[in-house]
Design an enzyme around this catalytic site. Structure first.
Site, PDB file in Angstrom:
ATOM      1  N   ARG A 225       0.851  -1.183   0.000  1.00 40.36           N
ATOM      2  CA  ARG A 225       0.000   0.000   0.000  1.00 40.36           C
ATOM      3  C   ARG A 225       0.889   1.237   0.000  1.00 40.36           C
ATOM      4  O   ARG A 225       1.882   1.301   0.736  1.00 40.36           O
ATOM      5  CB  ARG A 225      -0.916   0.018   1.236  1.00 40.36           C
ATOM      6  CG  ARG A 225      -1.982  -1.081   1.241  1.00 40.36           C
ATOM      7  CD  ARG A 225      -3.049  -0.786   0.211  1.00 40.36           C
ATOM      8  NE  ARG A 225      -4.109  -1.785   0.182  1.00 40.36           N
ATOM      9  CZ  ARG A 225      -4.142  -2.823  -0.647  1.00 40.36           C
ATOM     10  NH1 ARG A 225      -3.150  -3.014  -1.490  1.00 40.36           N
ATOM     11  NH2 ARG A 225      -5.172  -3.662  -0.624  1.00 40.36           N
ATOM     12  N   HIS A 273       1.154  -0.389 -10.383  1.00 37.22           N
ATOM     13  CA  HIS A 273       0.206  -1.159  -9.578  1.00 37.22           C
ATOM     14  C   HIS A 273      -0.199  -2.453 -10.283  1.00 37.22           C
ATOM     15  O   HIS A 273      -1.384  -2.758 -10.463  1.00 37.22           O
ATOM     16  CB  HIS A 273      -1.038  -0.327  -9.255  1.00 37.22           C
ATOM     17  CG  HIS A 273      -1.765  -0.824  -8.030  1.00 37.22           C
ATOM     18  ND1 HIS A 273      -2.446   0.007  -7.166  1.00 37.22           N
ATOM     19  CD2 HIS A 273      -1.904  -2.072  -7.513  1.00 37.22           C
ATOM     20  CE1 HIS A 273      -2.987  -0.705  -6.187  1.00 37.22           C
ATOM     21  NE2 HIS A 273      -2.671  -1.978  -6.378  1.00 37.22           N
TER      22      HIS A 273
END
Length: 310
Positions: A225, A273
């Site tokens: 994250r 990502h």
């Protein structure tokens, strides 16, 4: 009796998930009506992505569970209208994708691949890379993904230390926990892999004091994250040479703004990502199994601890 399954996600996700979801639910002998427009008071299960239009759960009076399509639940776990059981997504493809990304990027740095790939023609520098036996990797977060990555790295011969907030026991891994354990884990991190969930307690886990605990020349990988890392502190540590390299897949703002310093920093690798992704053919099996369990009165898989936030 027909089970009503509401698919609450984007239109593109529905096109991707509809065929395998129907297949996997039927394979378990469940008669189901699966659609994107079932009246709330008739829904039994909600297959859910937090970016869907469904944000108020108070009208789902007969629903038994919310089955999250994403591994992370930080975007839904705090929803004050949600009082149903919430299950996060765990599937073999999600885990395998993360293992491949983490091991691949560690091996890239460990073997010094860039130096050979980018070397001018005719360069001959026969210096052997280090061995994994002599290299220490710390994995912060020993959930499903962290434990799998730690185990894979140990299988390649790396000395692996894992840290989690609560004690864990994983074969072949030195498992630490608590505040003192975090300091000890960082002190032996030639490589540090961040796979913690995003919670108020984990924000800025890698801040300036934490980075200072790591060995000089350490490398960081963050496929977990974005907010786990204090960006300014990391850039300072890269600039002064204490941290050798950072490979980052997740960020506080995504897509990463084009003027962000990470893009041009010579010691940073940015990936968009893609470290791991749910794949409908595999995650549909997890969803179908949880629906079967709900109908059979069995415990759900991967139930979220609402107080812990994951």
């Amino acid at each position: 009796m027909t089970v009503n399954v509401l698919f609450a996600a984007t239109e593109s996700r529905w096109a991707e998930y509809e065929p395998p979801l129907r297949k996997e639910i039927a394979a378990l002998g469940i008669e189901a009506h699966i659609a994107t427009d079932i009246p709330a008071d008739q829904v039994d299960y909600i297959v859910y992505a937090p970016n869907s239009e469904v944000q108020d759960f108070t009208t789902f009076t007969r629903a038994k569970a919310v089955l999250n399509l994403w591994a992370g639940v930080e975007a839904i776990v705090g929803n004050p209208t949600l009082h149903l059981p919430l299950c996060r997504m765990v599937d073999p493809a999600l885990t395998q994708g993360m293992v491949e990304w983490v091991t691949g990027h560690i091996l890239r740095l460990h073997l010094g691949m860039d130096a050979h790939i980018n070397a001018p023609a005719g360069t001959w520098d026969p210096v052997a890379p280090p061995l994994s036996f002599d290299t220490r990797v710390t994995v912060l977060g020993l959930g499903e993904l962290g434990a799998a990555c730690a185990t894979a790295l140990a299988g390649l011969g790396f000395q692996v230390t894992g840290w989690s907030r609560s004690p864990k026991d994983i074969a072949g891994i030195t498992c630490l926990s608590g505040d003192a354990g975090l300091e000890d884990a960082l002190a032996v991190a030639d490589y540090c892999v961040l796979l913690l969930p995003k919670t108020p307690a984990t924000e800025n886990t890698l801040n300036a004091p934490a980075l200072a605990l790591m060995p000089k020349g350490a490398r960081i990988l963050n496929p977990g994250r974005g907010p786990l890392v204090d960006d300014e502190a990391l850039l300072d540590a890269l600039d002064n040479g204490h941290i050798d390299h950072a490979t980052l897949d997740v960020f506080r703002i995504e897509p990463l703004p084009s003027d962000h310093p990470y893009w041009s920093h010579p010691r940073v690798t940015v990936t968009p990502h893609i470290a791991s992704e749910t794949r409908a053919a595999y995650s549909s099996k997890t969803i179908a199994e949880n629906i079967r369990r709900g109908e059979a009165g069995e415990p759900f898989l991967h139930l979220v601890d609402r107080t812990a936030g994951y």
